[in-house]
Motif scaffolding. Structure first.
Motif, mmCIF file in Angstrom:
data_model
loop_
_atom_site.group_PDB
_atom_site.id
_atom_site.type_symbol
_atom_site.label_atom_id
_atom_site.label_comp_id
_atom_site.label_asym_id
_atom_site.label_seq_id
_atom_site.Cartn_x
_atom_site.Cartn_y
_atom_site.Cartn_z
ATOM 1 N N LYS A 126 24.442 39.532 -47.648
ATOM 2 C CA LYS A 126 24.253 40.954 -47.977
ATOM 3 C C LYS A 126 24.824 41.386 -49.118
ATOM 4 C CE LYS A 126 25.163 45.265 -46.018
ATOM 5 N NZ LYS A 126 25.428 46.252 -44.870
ATOM 6 N N GLU A 127 24.094 42.249 -50.055
ATOM 7 C CA GLU A 127 24.826 42.572 -51.341
ATOM 8 C C GLU A 127 25.853 43.847 -50.992
ATOM 9 O OE1 GLU A 127 22.446 42.625 -55.287
ATOM 10 O OE2 GLU A 127 22.731 44.709 -54.830
ATOM 11 N N ILE A 128 26.875 43.621 -51.899
ATOM 12 C CA ILE A 128 27.883 44.565 -51.784
ATOM 13 C C ILE A 128 28.235 45.104 -53.103
ATOM 14 C CG2 ILE A 128 28.841 43.805 -49.414
ATOM 15 C CD1 ILE A 128 31.170 42.765 -51.272
ATOM 16 N N ILE A 129 29.011 46.178 -53.193
ATOM 17 C CA ILE A 129 29.384 46.720 -54.456
ATOM 18 C C ILE A 129 30.943 46.836 -54.420
ATOM 19 C CG2 ILE A 129 29.139 48.734 -56.191
ATOM 20 C CD1 ILE A 129 26.613 47.135 -56.047
ATOM 21 N N LEU A 130 31.542 46.180 -55.587
ATOM 22 C CA LEU A 130 32.810 46.405 -55.568
ATOM 23 C C LEU A 130 33.242 47.042 -56.788
ATOM 24 C CD1 LEU A 130 34.030 42.763 -54.557
ATOM 25 C CD2 LEU A 130 34.071 44.888 -53.002
ATOM 26 N N GLN A 131 34.342 47.971 -56.803
ATOM 27 C CA GLN A 131 34.890 48.618 -57.968
ATOM 28 C C GLN A 131 35.743 47.929 -58.514
ATOM 29 O OE1 GLN A 131 34.146 51.852 -59.301
ATOM 30 N NE2 GLN A 131 35.059 51.024 -60.778
#
Length: 180
Positions: free
Chosen positions: A36-41
């Motif tokens: 699953k693609e996630i976005i991290l800051q």
């Protein structure tokens, strides 16, 4: 020992390293295909190595988890002086960014989004807040030639979002983009 037996042994001995190499590739490839693609800051980083070509050194907000989110069992392990501790960091999407909500020694239940990491220690971050410092091995991303300076400038301001594929806590950095 006859020639046929020696031939089989030679074929078997030649296949063992190939099977080992293919096995090492399985988890990353499986993660890229089904994760699953996630976005991290990211958070600001001051780069220190200019001899590796064009790449961006990245640190993430998810690497500095507030101590309040760390379960008591993890803190007890840390007090026992066992050094680096393998942990599971549960993530929840907030404003488009996947953010840690719990650090545990126990693998989250199926269907829960999480990262496997290594908790190094608990201390104060750059904002003087007590946090758990966790590593995920997602620290460098190689970019196109002659674009590294622009990316490093954005990195030092914490203006990069990282796209990461995650499967069973295993994470692979797949891309970066500049945030607003």
């Amino acid at each position: 020992m006859n020639k046929q037996t020696r031939g089989k042994q030679l074929v078997f001995a030649s296949l063992v390293p190939i099977v080992i190499l293919l096995g090492m590739c399985f988890t990353p490839l499986y993660t890229l295909m089904t994760g699953k693609e996630i976005i991290l800051q990211t958070i600001p980083v001051d780069p220190s190595d200019l001899f590796r070509g064009d790449y961006v050194t990245l640190r993430y907000e998810a690497e500095e988890v507030p101590k309040e989110l760390v379960e008591a069992e993890v803190l007890d392990e840390l007090k026992d002086g066992r050094g680096e501790i393998k942990v599971y960091v549960t993530l929840v999407k907030k404003n488009g960014i996947d953010t840690p909500v719990k650090v545990s020694l126990v693998k989250p239940e199926a269907g829960t989004l999480y990262l496997k990491g290594t908790l190094d220690y608990i201390g104060d971050n750059r904002d003087q807040k007590e946090v758990a410092f966790i590593q995920y091995s997602l620290d460098k991303y190689f970019v196109e030639d002659n674009t590294g300076t622009d990316w490093e400038a954005a990195s030092t301001k914490g203006k990069i979002l990282a796209k990461v594929k995650v499967k069973n806590g295993y994470a692979i950095l797949t891309g970066i983009k500049k945030s607003k």
